[in-house]
Write a protein that holds these residues in place. Structure first.
Motif, PDB file in Angstrom:
ATOM      1  N   TRP A 290      -4.494  13.087  -2.229  1.00 51.93           N
ATOM      2  CA  TRP A 290      -3.470  12.898  -3.419  1.00 51.93           C
ATOM      3  C   TRP A 290      -4.157  12.354  -4.739  1.00 51.93           C
TER       4      TRP A 290
ATOM      5  N   GLY B  13       3.726  11.974   5.515  1.00 51.84           N
ATOM      6  CA  GLY B  13       3.647  10.216   5.322  1.00 51.84           C
ATOM      7  C   GLY B  13       4.813   9.641   4.475  1.00 51.84           C
ATOM      8  N   GLU B  14       5.334  10.430   3.970  1.00 53.97           N
ATOM      9  CA  GLU B  14       6.652  10.108   3.173  1.00 53.97           C
ATOM     10  C   GLU B  14       7.495   8.992   3.827  1.00 53.97           C
ATOM     11  N   GLY B  15       7.742   8.116   3.354  1.00 55.41           N
ATOM     12  CA  GLY B  15       8.527   6.731   4.272  1.00 55.41           C
ATOM     13  C   GLY B  15       9.496   6.120   3.397  1.00 55.41           C
TER      14      GLY B  15
ATOM     15  N   TYR C 103      11.917   7.513   1.312  1.00 58.55           N
ATOM     16  CA  TYR C 103      13.368   8.017   1.608  1.00 58.55           C
ATOM     17  C   TYR C 103      13.943   7.681   2.926  1.00 58.55           C
TER      18      TYR C 103
ATOM     19  N   GLY D 203       8.761  -3.838   8.271  1.00 59.39           N
ATOM     20  CA  GLY D 203       7.342  -2.949   8.054  1.00 59.39           C
ATOM     21  C   GLY D 203       6.419  -2.358   9.345  1.00 59.39           C
TER      22      GLY D 203
ATOM     23  N   ALA E 184      13.485  -4.906   9.284  1.00 63.96           N
ATOM     24  CA  ALA E 184      12.936  -4.134   8.337  1.00 63.96           C
ATOM     25  C   ALA E 184      11.685  -4.533   7.954  1.00 63.96           C
TER      26      ALA E 184
ATOM     27  N   PRO F  92       0.811  -1.145   0.011  1.00 59.09           N
ATOM     28  CA  PRO F  92      -0.056  -0.099   0.069  1.00 59.09           C
ATOM     29  C   PRO F  92       0.740   1.093  -0.011  1.00 59.09           C
ATOM     30  N   CYS F  93       0.839   2.009  -1.182  1.00 61.11           N
ATOM     31  CA  CYS F  93       1.763   3.467  -1.037  1.00 61.11           C
ATOM     32  C   CYS F  93       1.027   4.230  -2.162  1.00 61.11           C
TER      33      CYS F  93
ATOM     34  N   GLY G 146       3.637   5.910  -3.790  1.00 60.33           N
ATOM     35  CA  GLY G 146       4.673   5.694  -4.826  1.00 60.33           C
ATOM     36  C   GLY G 146       5.178   7.024  -5.075  1.00 60.33           C
TER      37      GLY G 146
ATOM     38  N   GLY H  18      13.398   1.776   8.647  1.00 60.94           N
ATOM     39  CA  GLY H  18      12.015   2.054   7.926  1.00 60.94           C
ATOM     40  C   GLY H  18      10.975   2.062   9.086  1.00 60.94           C
TER      41      GLY H  18
ATOM     42  N   GLY I  12      -4.529   1.412   4.261  1.00 68.01           N
ATOM     43  CA  GLY I  12      -3.005   1.410   4.754  1.00 68.01           C
ATOM     44  C   GLY I  12      -2.703   2.132   5.781  1.00 68.01           C
TER      45      GLY I  12
ATOM     46  N   THR J 183       8.702   7.348   9.583  1.00 69.25           N
ATOM     47  CA  THR J 183       7.945   7.676   8.349  1.00 69.25           C
ATOM     48  C   THR J 183       7.726   9.384   8.734  1.00 69.25           C
TER      49      THR J 183
ATOM     50  N   ALA K 281       8.490 -16.387   6.228  1.00 68.12           N
ATOM     51  CA  ALA K 281       8.279 -15.266   7.203  1.00 68.12           C
ATOM     52  C   ALA K 281       9.339 -15.489   8.498  1.00 68.12           C
TER      53      ALA K 281
ATOM     54  N   PHE L 279      -6.991   4.249  -0.355  1.00 68.80           N
ATOM     55  CA  PHE L 279      -6.387   4.549  -1.897  1.00 68.80           C
ATOM     56  C   PHE L 279      -6.698   3.612  -3.044  1.00 68.80           C
TER      57      PHE L 279
HETATM   58  C1  LIG Z   1      -1.263   4.034   1.756  1.00 68.59           C
HETATM   59  C2  LIG Z   1      -0.041   4.725   1.701  1.00 68.59           C
HETATM   60  C3  LIG Z   1       0.727   5.648   0.937  1.00 68.59           C
HETATM   61  C4  LIG Z   1       2.163   5.904   1.070  1.00 68.59           C
HETATM   62  N1  LIG Z   1       2.607   6.649   0.013  1.00 68.59           N
HETATM   63  C5  LIG Z   1       3.793   7.053   0.293  1.00 68.59           C
HETATM   64  C6  LIG Z   1       4.375   7.741  -0.768  1.00 68.59           C
HETATM   65  O1  LIG Z   1       3.837   8.172  -1.685  1.00 68.59           O
HETATM   66  N2  LIG Z   1       5.631   8.035  -0.771  1.00 68.59           N
HETATM   67  C7  LIG Z   1       6.542   7.548   0.196  1.00 68.59           C
HETATM   68  O2  LIG Z   1       7.786   7.742   0.348  1.00 68.59           O
HETATM   69  N3  LIG Z   1       6.031   6.899   1.127  1.00 68.59           N
HETATM   70  C8  LIG Z   1       4.632   6.359   1.162  1.00 68.59           C
HETATM   71  N4  LIG Z   1       4.255   5.702   2.079  1.00 68.59           N
HETATM   72  C9  LIG Z   1       4.965   5.031   3.283  1.00 68.59           C
HETATM   73  C10 LIG Z   1       5.851   3.779   2.684  1.00 68.59           C
HETATM   74  O3  LIG Z   1       4.923   3.031   2.048  1.00 68.59           O
HETATM   75  C11 LIG Z   1       6.610   3.076   3.802  1.00 68.59           C
HETATM   76  O4  LIG Z   1       7.174   4.141   4.691  1.00 68.59           O
HETATM   77  C12 LIG Z   1       7.760   2.074   3.091  1.00 68.59           C
HETATM   78  O5  LIG Z   1       7.293   1.442   2.492  1.00 68.59           O
HETATM   79  C13 LIG Z   1       8.608   1.841   4.426  1.00 68.59           C
HETATM   80  O6  LIG Z   1       9.475   0.799   3.925  1.00 68.59           O
HETATM   81  P1  LIG Z   1       9.987  -0.371   4.832  1.00 68.59           P
HETATM   82  O7  LIG Z   1      11.081  -1.156   3.896  1.00 68.59           O
HETATM   83  O8  LIG Z   1      10.267   0.144   6.048  1.00 68.59           O
HETATM   84  O9  LIG Z   1       8.712  -1.251   4.821  1.00 68.59           O
HETATM   85  P2  LIG Z   1       7.699  -2.123   3.829  1.00 68.59           P
HETATM   86  O10 LIG Z   1       8.038  -1.221   2.630  1.00 68.59           O
HETATM   87  O11 LIG Z   1       6.418  -2.175   4.308  1.00 68.59           O
HETATM   88  O12 LIG Z   1       8.444  -3.519   3.631  1.00 68.59           O
HETATM   89  C14 LIG Z   1       8.379  -4.435   4.741  1.00 68.59           C
HETATM   90  C15 LIG Z   1       8.764  -6.011   4.213  1.00 68.59           C
HETATM   91  O13 LIG Z   1       8.548  -6.621   5.322  1.00 68.59           O
HETATM   92  C16 LIG Z   1       7.985  -7.862   4.933  1.00 68.59           C
HETATM   93  N5  LIG Z   1       7.597  -8.668   6.086  1.00 68.59           N
HETATM   94  C17 LIG Z   1       6.732  -8.276   7.151  1.00 68.59           C
HETATM   95  N6  LIG Z   1       6.673  -9.069   8.213  1.00 68.59           N
HETATM   96  C18 LIG Z   1       7.657 -10.050   7.773  1.00 68.59           C
HETATM   97  C19 LIG Z   1       8.092 -11.095   8.651  1.00 68.59           C
HETATM   98  N7  LIG Z   1       7.818 -11.655   9.723  1.00 68.59           N
HETATM   99  N8  LIG Z   1       9.205 -11.941   7.972  1.00 68.59           N
HETATM  100  C20 LIG Z   1       9.563 -11.508   6.888  1.00 68.59           C
HETATM  101  N9  LIG Z   1       9.385 -10.516   5.898  1.00 68.59           N
HETATM  102  C21 LIG Z   1       8.196  -9.765   6.600  1.00 68.59           C
HETATM  103  C22 LIG Z   1       6.755  -7.416   4.205  1.00 68.59           C
HETATM  104  O14 LIG Z   1       6.412  -8.601   3.224  1.00 68.59           O
HETATM  105  C23 LIG Z   1       7.407  -6.334   3.167  1.00 68.59           C
HETATM  106  O15 LIG Z   1       7.716  -6.703   2.070  1.00 68.59           O
HETATM  107  C24 LIG Z   1       2.880   5.262   2.050  1.00 68.59           C
HETATM  108  C25 LIG Z   1       2.377   4.637   3.204  1.00 68.59           C
HETATM  109  C26 LIG Z   1       0.922   4.263   2.958  1.00 68.59           C
HETATM  110  C27 LIG Z   1       0.416   3.059   4.021  1.00 68.59           C
END
Ligand SMILES: Cc1cc2nc3c(=O)[nH]c(=O)nc-3n(C[C@H](O)[C@H](O)[C@H](O)COP(=O)(O)OP(=O)(O)OC[C@H]3O[C@@H](n4cnc5c(N)ncnc54)[C@H](O)[C@@H]3O)c2cc1C
Length: 404
Positions: free
Chosen positions: A206, A293-295, A297, A149, A147, A41-42, A44, A282, A263, A288, A118, A172
């Motif tokens: 947005w 809500g940008e995350g 980066y 999520g 990392a 969910p993002c 993007g 992350g 999301g 974030t 997992a 969204f």
């Molecule tokens: C609706 C929405 C819109 C957004 N829009 C934007 C935007 O436009 N621009 C922006 O910069 N940010 C946006 N964000 C924020 C952004 O999506 C997140 O901050 C970003 O994805 C975080 O990256 P991450 O790698 O920390 O986590 P994630 O991208 O969530 O990745 C976590 C990964 O961990 C894996 N995982 C989870 N649990 C386990 C487990 N137990 N074992 C193994 N793997 C596991 C998942 O499958 C996933 O692939 C948005 C968020 C939401 C909800």
């Protein structure tokens, strides 16, 4: 199985950490519970500074399109700040291909990638960490990067918590639209739209145009909600939002709302983003931007910082107590202080944003100041007093009736 580092979660945080570790020939396993390409969910949208800090994203063709123009609409739609630049302000990505591309880069550099498994538990011992997977396999490593999520299992197991109100809630959908229609509605400049406080929500709506998709969403910041606030149903508002966008000819009339997705993202970092042999990156660490809500980066930046700290630890054998606390200090220094500033600003999501857009819609100085932190990896510390002075002077002029 034994590795120097196990990275749990292959989103932007985990894949970036694995890439930087593998580049230094560290024996790293990157694992994800999903099979890639997977969706996330993002919206993007990546602010231009992401490309400036991580130019390999562009070099490896992970960008779907660029927006050279942004429109910030006031909630009444009476006023708008219209920004046009000759260079991209925002890069748009499709999360399934973007995240898969980042994983591919980590693998190319030598990281092992294990998908569809997992991590279900983590146990820290004196000189290693043991991660158990859902099929019963155990993996040992000197260090773990969690990392995984927003709903991080690893964070919970190691005693990290997030308060319920410290989140952003979104609804969204990303719609496929032909390139011709996209060009017709958003031009080649791919104008992105923000609707501040739309329908009185403590947040924004947005519209992110991509090459052949448009991503439309609403986002509300729970921590900005005050006691006088009437609870809103975001899903119901979403249908009204799409109708409004059609009526105002922002999107094609033919676009049909399908299964609206939800999301959530964190808006406050964990108090302590490290443990004896683990760091949280992350969303798992709550990193974030609480104003926008940008995350992506901050996920990539924290993954990069985590990798550097762990490379130091592996090479120099620092005492453990010192080693991973450095991670917290480094990300605080890099972007953490800005997060505190953004958090304070975000409390204003419900305060007179209409007037703000009215007063600044033609104010090039204000627009350029704000753009400088969107376009460059630049701390808002550098511009905060300039912005504060400028905003104050405009408000005073307005009070004195010197502005229409
Ligand atoms: C609706 C929405 C819109 C957004 N829009 C934007 C935007 O436009 N621009 C922006 O910069 N940010 C946006 N964000 C924020 C952004 O999506 C997140 O901050 C970003 O994805 C975080 O990256 P991450 O790698 O920390 O986590 P994630 O991208 O969530 O990745 C976590 C990964 O961990 C894996 N995982 C989870 N649990 C386990 C487990 N137990 N074992 C193994 N793997 C596991 C998942 O499958 C996933 O692939 C948005 C968020 C939401 C909800």
């Amino acid at each position: 199985m034994k590795y120097d580092v196990v990275v749990i979660g292959a989103g932007p945080a985990g894949a970036t950490a694995a890439k930087f570790l593998a580049e230094k020939a560290i024996n790293v396993l990157l694992l994800d519970k999903q099979v890639f390409p997977r969706d996330k969910p993002c919206g993007g949208g990546l602010q231009a500074r992401v490309i400036k800090r991580y130019p390999y994203i562009k070099k490896n063709d992970l960008i779907d399109s660029y927006s050279f123009r942004l429109c910030f609409h006031s909630s009444s739609l009476k006023y708008k700040i219209d920004v046009l630049k000759s260079e991209p302000i925002i890069a748009m990505v499709l999360r399934n291909t973007f995240d898969e591309g980042l994983v591919h880069l980590a693998s190319q550099n030598g990281a092992m990638f294990l998908e569809g498994k997992a991590a279900v538990s983590i146990k820290t011992n004196t000189d290693y960490v043991r991660v158990t997977l859902n099929d019963g396999t155990t993996i040992d490593a000197s260090y773990v990067i969690a990392a995984d999520g927003m709903w991080s299992t690893m964070t919970k197991q190691l005693g990290g918590t997030q308060k319920n109100q410290n989140i952003g809630m979104c609804v969204f959908e990303e719609y496929p639209v032909s390139k011709n229609i996209m060009d017709q509605f958003f031009s080649e400049q791919r104008c992105a739209h923000y609707y501040l406080n739309i329908f009185g929500i403590a947040g924004y709506g947005w519209v992110f145009p991509k090459k052949e998709h448009v991503n439309i969403g609403l986002c509300e910041f729970r921590h900005a909600i005050t006691s006088d606030y009437q609870k809103k149903n975001l899903k119901t508002l979403y249908v009204q939002y799409v109708t409004l966008l059609k009526e105002t000819k922002i999107i094609p009339k033919t676009l049909q709302v399908g299964t609206v997705k939800g999301g959530v993202f964190p808006t406050v970092p964990m108090e302590r983003t490290y443990r004896a042999r683990t760091v949280f990156c992350g969303d798992a660490g709550g990193l974030t931007n609480p104003l926008t809500g940008e995350g992506i980066y901050y996920a990539m930046a924290s993954g990069e910082i985590a990798s550097k700290v762990i490379i130091n630890a592996l090479n120099n054998g620092f005492a453990l107590s010192q080693t991973l606390s450095v991670y917290q200090r480094w990300w605080m220094h890099d972007f953490g202080k800005d997060h505190k500033r953004y958090f304070r600003l975000s409390k204003g999501w419900r305060v007179d944003v209409e007037n703000l857009v009215r007063l600044f819609e033609k104010d090039q100085k204000f627009i350029d100041l704000v753009l400088s932190v969107v376009m460059e990896p630049l701390s808002i510390k550098k511009i905060r007093w300039k912005v504060a002075r400028h905003v104050l002077s405009v408000y005073i002029k307005n009070r004195l009736g010197l502005i229409d």
